[in-house]
Design a protein around this motif. Sequence first.
Motif, PDB file in Angstrom:
ATOM      1  N   ARG A 222       0.826  -1.204   0.000  1.00 51.10           N
ATOM      2  CA  ARG A 222       0.000   0.000   0.000  1.00 51.10           C
ATOM      3  C   ARG A 222       0.863   1.257   0.000  1.00 51.10           C
ATOM      4  N   ASN A 223       1.972   1.193   0.708  1.00 47.18           N
ATOM      5  CA  ASN A 223       2.887   2.334   0.736  1.00 47.18           C
ATOM      6  C   ASN A 223       3.747   2.377  -0.522  1.00 47.18           C
ATOM      7  N   PHE A 224       4.182   1.211  -0.972  1.00 53.24           N
ATOM      8  CA  PHE A 224       5.065   1.135  -2.135  1.00 53.24           C
ATOM      9  C   PHE A 224       4.361   1.625  -3.402  1.00 53.24           C
ATOM     10  N   LEU A 225       3.064   1.371  -3.497  1.00 53.42           N
ATOM     11  CA  LEU A 225       2.303   1.737  -4.699  1.00 53.42           C
ATOM     12  C   LEU A 225       1.417   2.958  -4.477  1.00 53.42           C
ATOM     13  N   VAL A 226       1.800   3.798  -3.541  1.00 51.81           N
ATOM     14  CA  VAL A 226       0.952   4.939  -3.196  1.00 51.81           C
ATOM     15  C   VAL A 226       0.698   5.853  -4.390  1.00 51.81           C
ATOM     16  N   ASN A 227       1.632   5.894  -5.340  1.00 49.05           N
ATOM     17  CA  ASN A 227       1.458   6.742  -6.528  1.00 49.05           C
ATOM     18  C   ASN A 227       1.099   5.943  -7.775  1.00 49.05           C
ATOM     19  N   GLN A 228       0.699   4.681  -7.577  1.00 44.45           N
ATOM     20  CA  GLN A 228       0.322   3.820  -8.703  1.00 44.45           C
ATOM     21  C   GLN A 228      -1.039   3.182  -8.419  1.00 44.45           C
ATOM     22  N   PRO A 229      -2.103   3.954  -8.527  1.00 45.76           N
ATOM     23  CA  PRO A 229      -3.445   3.472  -8.167  1.00 45.76           C
ATOM     24  C   PRO A 229      -3.919   2.255  -8.947  1.00 45.76           C
ATOM     25  N   GLU A 230      -3.533   2.133 -10.222  1.00 43.39           N
ATOM     26  CA  GLU A 230      -3.987   0.995 -11.025  1.00 43.39           C
ATOM     27  C   GLU A 230      -3.387  -0.311 -10.511  1.00 43.39           C
ATOM     28  N   GLU A 231      -2.079  -0.300 -10.266  1.00 44.57           N
ATOM     29  CA  GLU A 231      -1.416  -1.503  -9.754  1.00 44.57           C
ATOM     30  C   GLU A 231      -1.927  -1.838  -8.356  1.00 44.57           C
ATOM     31  N   LEU A 232      -2.149  -0.793  -7.558  1.00 43.22           N
ATOM     32  CA  LEU A 232      -2.658  -0.980  -6.197  1.00 43.22           C
ATOM     33  C   LEU A 232      -4.033  -1.642  -6.231  1.00 43.22           C
ATOM     34  N   ALA A 233      -4.893  -1.140  -7.104  1.00 39.69           N
ATOM     35  CA  ALA A 233      -6.257  -1.669  -7.209  1.00 39.69           C
ATOM     36  C   ALA A 233      -6.258  -3.119  -7.688  1.00 39.69           C
ATOM     37  N   LYS A 234      -5.357  -3.440  -8.616  1.00 43.40           N
ATOM     38  CA  LYS A 234      -5.334  -4.802  -9.156  1.00 43.40           C
ATOM     39  C   LYS A 234      -4.917  -5.806  -8.084  1.00 43.40           C
ATOM     40  N   ILE A 235      -3.954  -5.437  -7.254  1.00 43.49           N
ATOM     41  CA  ILE A 235      -3.530  -6.335  -6.178  1.00 43.49           C
ATOM     42  C   ILE A 235      -4.663  -6.518  -5.177  1.00 43.49           C
ATOM     43  N   GLN A 236      -5.367  -5.442  -4.865  1.00 43.34           N
ATOM     44  CA  GLN A 236      -6.477  -5.537  -3.918  1.00 43.34           C
ATOM     45  C   GLN A 236      -7.614  -6.389  -4.486  1.00 43.34           C
ATOM     46  N   GLU A 237      -7.861  -6.266  -5.787  1.00 45.57           N
ATOM     47  CA  GLU A 237      -8.880  -7.096  -6.433  1.00 45.57           C
ATOM     48  C   GLU A 237      -8.473  -8.566  -6.398  1.00 45.57           C
ATOM     49  N   TYR A 238      -7.180  -8.800  -6.595  1.00 41.64           N
ATOM     50  CA  TYR A 238      -6.666 -10.174  -6.548  1.00 41.64           C
ATOM     51  C   TYR A 238      -6.851 -10.763  -5.150  1.00 41.64           C
ATOM     52  N   MET A 239      -6.554  -9.970  -4.132  1.00 35.94           N
ATOM     53  CA  MET A 239      -6.720 -10.431  -2.752  1.00 35.94           C
ATOM     54  C   MET A 239      -8.174 -10.794  -2.477  1.00 35.94           C
ATOM     55  N   GLU A 240      -9.080  -9.959  -2.962  1.00 37.31           N
ATOM     56  CA  GLU A 240     -10.505 -10.225  -2.763  1.00 37.31           C
ATOM     57  C   GLU A 240     -10.922 -11.502  -3.488  1.00 37.31           C
ATOM     58  N   GLN A 241     -10.375 -11.701  -4.684  1.00 34.16           N
ATOM     59  CA  GLN A 241     -10.701 -12.905  -5.450  1.00 34.16           C
ATOM     60  C   GLN A 241     -10.251 -14.158  -4.709  1.00 34.16           C
ATOM     61  N   LYS A 242      -9.126 -14.047  -4.011  1.00 35.14           N
ATOM     62  CA  LYS A 242      -8.592 -15.183  -3.258  1.00 35.14           C
ATOM     63  C   LYS A 242      -9.132 -15.220  -1.826  1.00 35.14           C
ATOM     64  N   SER A 243     -10.089 -14.340  -1.547  1.00 30.41           N
ATOM     65  CA  SER A 243     -10.700 -14.264  -0.205  1.00 30.41           C
ATOM     66  C   SER A 243      -9.656 -14.051   0.880  1.00 30.41           C
ATOM     67  N   TYR A 244      -8.658 -13.252   0.536  1.00 27.19           N
ATOM     68  CA  TYR A 244      -7.605 -12.961   1.515  1.00 27.19           C
ATOM     69  C   TYR A 244      -7.921 -11.656   2.235  1.00 27.19           C
ATOM     70  N   SER A 245      -8.093 -11.762   3.534  1.00 22.63           N
ATOM     71  CA  SER A 245      -8.356 -10.586   4.361  1.00 22.63           C
ATOM     72  C   SER A 245      -7.139 -10.353   5.254  1.00 22.63           C
ATOM     73  N   PRO A 246      -6.382  -9.286   5.024  1.00 21.58           N
ATOM     74  CA  PRO A 246      -5.169  -9.029   5.809  1.00 21.58           C
ATOM     75  C   PRO A 246      -5.435  -9.009   7.312  1.00 21.58           C
ATOM     76  N   LEU A 247      -4.533  -9.593   8.070  1.00 23.83           N
ATOM     77  CA  LEU A 247      -4.674  -9.599   9.523  1.00 23.83           C
ATOM     78  C   LEU A 247      -4.707  -8.185  10.086  1.00 23.83           C
ATOM     79  N   SER A 248      -4.028  -7.261   9.399  1.00 19.19           N
ATOM     80  CA  SER A 248      -3.992  -5.882   9.887  1.00 19.19           C
ATOM     81  C   SER A 248      -5.369  -5.235   9.854  1.00 19.19           C
ATOM     82  N   ASP A 249      -6.284  -5.796   9.047  1.00 12.80           N
ATOM     83  CA  ASP A 249      -7.649  -5.271   8.974  1.00 12.80           C
ATOM     84  C   ASP A 249      -8.601  -6.022   9.899  1.00 12.80           C
TER      85      ASP A 249
END
Length: 282
Positions: A222-249
């Motif tokens: 999230r910090n590494f891609l702070v200026n790359q919204p498209e890449e950030l969104a794709k990783i988050q979509e991938y996590m959702e597809q894999k039903s991965y919910s970060p422990l930090s949340d």
Amino acid sequence: MREKFYNWMQQVEGKTKKTAYSYMNAINGVSNHYSHSSSREINIYEVDDLGLLTDISDDYSTTGRFAKFGFGGNGTIRNAIATYVRFYKYDSSHGSITSPSPKQKTSNHVIRRSNQNKVHIKSTNNLLKNARYRGNAIGNSQNLFIRNILSNLGNESFSESDWNETKNYFDNKCAYCGMENENLVMEHAIPINKLDLGEHRLGNLVPSCKECNNKKHHANYRNFLVNQPEELAKIQEYMEQKSYSPLSDNENSDTITEILNMAHEEIGQLAQRYIAIINKLL
């Protein structure tokens, strides 16, 4: 202002150097994210307006419009900006904070703040007198132990074919820079440590080129891609597809962090115990 903030956190709030360093750098992440999200170029360290700083802090709080980003690093982002607001208020009313004197820096005591906000002083004489050039630090074992715990939570299993599917999801390109690469490596989007609470789960694994892997190092995606919204969104979509919910949340993230901190300390104590036992035989 960065250095003043760093020193203030240690001298006034009793934070460790590691936490102070993490918060100091997190402010840069807030500046970049806020600038991109609000279309208003801003550097938090140059803001001289308490009202604006307070508004920004509220934006990254648990109920703010950037709450999701504020959860980054197990809440490091939101905690960092909230701490900076306290620092700004203090600095405005008390004056500047100076760097520790050489005598303070070489002190044989480390000040630590407990959960009850009491200050404990722990002598480090034994550690200092036995320091060895390029020797293995106990901290390496402690961190490896934490990685082992986080890497084995839950009952998930996956195979090489699952990993190949992940690479296909990202079109066999680096998830961070988007460049095609034949030598993509397995990268944890959320680092596996007691601060970020990443796990070795398929949903937290993304393909990365070696260059991005080295650049990102231990940073949260999230910090590494702070200026790359498209890449950030794709990783988050991938996590959702894999039903991965970060422990930090997770609502129990603070408790999980406390448990990992206990484990971290116990490994250090265990190592010291056996060092002492063997030393008696020498």
